[in-house]
Motif scaffolding. Structure first.
Motif, PDB file in Angstrom:
ATOM      1  N   UNK A 142       1.049  -1.232   0.043  1.00  0.00           N
ATOM      2  CA  UNK A 142       0.190   0.002   0.061  1.00  0.00           C
ATOM      3  C   UNK A 142       0.843   1.244  -0.015  1.00  0.00           C
ATOM      4  N   UNK A 143       0.313   2.227  -0.697  1.00  0.00           N
ATOM      5  CA  UNK A 143       1.391   3.467  -0.962  1.00  0.00           C
ATOM      6  C   UNK A 143       0.456   4.379  -1.721  1.00  0.00           C
ATOM      7  N   UNK A 162       6.980 -11.638 -11.125  1.00  0.00           N
ATOM      8  CA  UNK A 162       6.026 -12.102 -10.121  1.00  0.00           C
ATOM      9  C   UNK A 162       5.015 -11.047 -10.234  1.00  0.00           C
ATOM     10  N   UNK A 163       3.613 -11.360  -9.627  1.00  0.00           N
ATOM     11  CA  UNK A 163       2.640 -10.661  -9.699  1.00  0.00           C
ATOM     12  C   UNK A 163       2.496  -9.477  -8.655  1.00  0.00           C
ATOM     13  N   UNK A 164       1.982  -8.455  -8.621  1.00  0.00           N
ATOM     14  CA  UNK A 164       2.163  -7.106  -7.574  1.00  0.00           C
ATOM     15  C   UNK A 164       0.603  -6.602  -7.639  1.00  0.00           C
ATOM     16  N   UNK A 165       0.149  -6.457  -6.236  1.00  0.00           N
ATOM     17  CA  UNK A 165      -1.133  -5.729  -6.301  1.00  0.00           C
ATOM     18  C   UNK A 165      -0.681  -4.516  -5.428  1.00  0.00           C
ATOM     19  N   UNK A 166      -1.043  -3.275  -5.608  1.00  0.00           N
ATOM     20  CA  UNK A 166      -0.658  -2.212  -4.868  1.00  0.00           C
ATOM     21  C   UNK A 166      -2.095  -1.545  -4.582  1.00  0.00           C
ATOM     22  N   UNK A 167      -2.358  -0.998  -3.430  1.00  0.00           N
ATOM     23  CA  UNK A 167      -3.294  -0.360  -2.881  1.00  0.00           C
ATOM     24  C   UNK A 167      -3.068   0.996  -2.699  1.00  0.00           C
ATOM     25  N   UNK A 168      -3.790   1.955  -3.685  1.00  0.00           N
ATOM     26  CA  UNK A 168      -3.322   3.243  -3.541  1.00  0.00           C
ATOM     27  C   UNK A 168      -4.486   4.269  -3.207  1.00  0.00           C
ATOM     28  N   UNK A 169      -4.358   5.383  -2.579  1.00  0.00           N
ATOM     29  CA  UNK A 169      -5.349   6.293  -2.286  1.00  0.00           C
ATOM     30  C   UNK A 169      -5.828   6.928  -3.431  1.00  0.00           C
ATOM     31  N   UNK A 170      -7.295   7.039  -3.737  1.00  0.00           N
ATOM     32  CA  UNK A 170      -7.907   7.524  -4.544  1.00  0.00           C
ATOM     33  C   UNK A 170      -7.478   9.009  -5.174  1.00  0.00           C
ATOM     34  N   UNK A 227      -7.805   1.189  -5.575  1.00  0.00           N
ATOM     35  CA  UNK A 227      -7.953   2.338  -5.277  1.00  0.00           C
ATOM     36  C   UNK A 227      -8.824   2.183  -3.879  1.00  0.00           C
ATOM     37  N   UNK A 228      -8.538   3.231  -2.863  1.00  0.00           N
ATOM     38  CA  UNK A 228      -9.452   3.261  -1.477  1.00  0.00           C
ATOM     39  C   UNK A 228      -9.468   4.781  -1.221  1.00  0.00           C
ATOM     40  N   UNK A 258       0.374  19.044  -0.125  1.00  0.00           N
ATOM     41  CA  UNK A 258       0.928  18.595  -1.347  1.00  0.00           C
ATOM     42  C   UNK A 258       2.062  17.730  -1.429  1.00  0.00           C
ATOM     43  N   UNK A 259       2.795  17.504  -0.103  1.00  0.00           N
ATOM     44  CA  UNK A 259       3.719  16.585   0.252  1.00  0.00           C
ATOM     45  C   UNK A 259       3.118  15.347   0.409  1.00  0.00           C
ATOM     46  N   UNK A 260       2.492  14.481  -0.656  1.00  0.00           N
ATOM     47  CA  UNK A 260       1.629  13.619  -0.529  1.00  0.00           C
ATOM     48  C   UNK A 260       2.467  12.244   0.016  1.00  0.00           C
TER      49      UNK A 260
END
Length: 324
Positions: free
Chosen positions: A74-75, A92-100, A119-120, A232-234
């Motif tokens: 998550x990032x 290999x596969x990767x799943x990334x959870x990112x803020x919308x 997205x979350x 802005x410094x996300x």
């Protein structure tokens, strides 16, 4: 718990896969800062930030059968891209959870690098809960962005390079300013410097209003940010320092520094003008601290880790207004 042996082992695994970033200087920046400024531009690293180091370290440390099942992370974007690229290179596969609300560039890049993006809503949903559920459901290994020993070890290779490069330049005593979110990069660098350059003192740099690490160091215990978005410094907005990283930071770091959004943007403009590099706001708070908090820094030289350059064109254009 991360230690110097893990960092040195990670450096061996990273050989031939990560870039050794240079040290950049500018007499114009020295004049503003009132001392010699040595900039380590991790914005030139693969995927545009130091995060590739930790991602490669963590994935390469997995045993084959675990690695083949894939990874999840998550990032807000930089760790996402680092994990996606490192996973792709390991096939290999990767799943990334990112803020919308993450910068669109970072979302697009993560997908382009082979990551499956989920997205979350960071104001109402927990990325940790989503990540743990998906990891359990698919048998994926979670690669945490900072509170992960092998990630810290990978980020610590930045510190090994700083120790060697500063010695070559004759700088043996200086503050090392590091953009800090959860503390993975700062704690890794701190461990590397403790052994290889004890005269260099790491100091975390954060945005004003999101200076949980600065406040935690001042109080000696973990402090929270009231908000997790709205700056802005996300790249470095985290709720609090990590459980693994904070004890390292508390033991080895000097006082934290905090700068405004405007100062981060101004530092981005100066980095472009004087160094010909592109920084994102979260990757520029260290340079902003060197330039605009000079009364809080001691010594004839300061080392700045410019941690990332994944910035949307609109934000970069806003930064460049400081040059007009």
């Amino acid at each position: 718990m991360s230690n110097i042996e893990m960092i040195e082992a990670a450096a061996e695994r990273l050989k031939g896969h990560v870039r050794e970033t240079p040290i950049l200087t500018s007499p114009f920046l020295d004049e503003i800062a009132g001392r010699k400024v040595l900039i380590k531009p991790e914005c030139l690293q693969h995927t545009g930030s130091f995060k590739f180091r930790g991602a490669w370290s963590a994935i390469s440390a997995l045993d084959d059968s675990t690695r083949q099942r894939g990874v999840i992370a998550y990032s807000s974007g930089n760790h996402a891209q680092g994990v996606a690229m490192a996973a792709s290179k390991h096939e290999i596969a990767s799943v990334i959870i990112m803020p919308s609300d993450a910068p669109q560039l970072k979302i697009d890049n993560t997908r382009a690098l082979g990551g499956e993006v989920v997205l979350y809503d960071r104001a109402n949903e927990s990325r940790e809960e989503i990540g743990e559920a998906l990891a359990a459901e698919r048998g994926l290994t979670l690669i945490r962005p900072y509170d992960e020993p092998q990630v810290i070890a990978g980020q610590g290779t930045t510190g090994l390079e700083i120790a060697r490069q500063s010695q070559e330049l004759g700088v043996r005593e200086a503050d090392v300013l590091v953009c800090c979110g959860g503390g993975g990069l700062t704690s890794g660098i701190a461990l590397a410097l403790e052994k290889h350059a004890p005269g260099l003192r790491p100091r975390p740099c954060e945005p004003e209003g999101f200076d949980d690490v600065k406040r935690s160091l001042a109080s000696g215990s973990i402090q929270n940010n009231n908000a997790t978005s709205g700056n802005i410094c996300d790249a470095i907005l985290t709720p609090q320092p990590g459980q693994i990283t904070f004890p390292i930071l508390n033991r080895l770091c000097g006082p934290g520094l905090a700068v405004s959004e405007q100062e981060a943007l101004h530092a981005m403009a100066l980095a472009f003008l004087r160094l010909k590099i592109v920084l994102e706001p979260g990757g520029a708070v260290s340079l902003a601290s060197a330039l605009f908090r000079k009364d809080q820094i001691e010594g004839d030289a300061v080392i700045v880790v410019a941690s990332g350059g994944n910035v949307d064109p609109q934000i970069f254009a806003k930064a460049l207004e400081f040059l007009t």
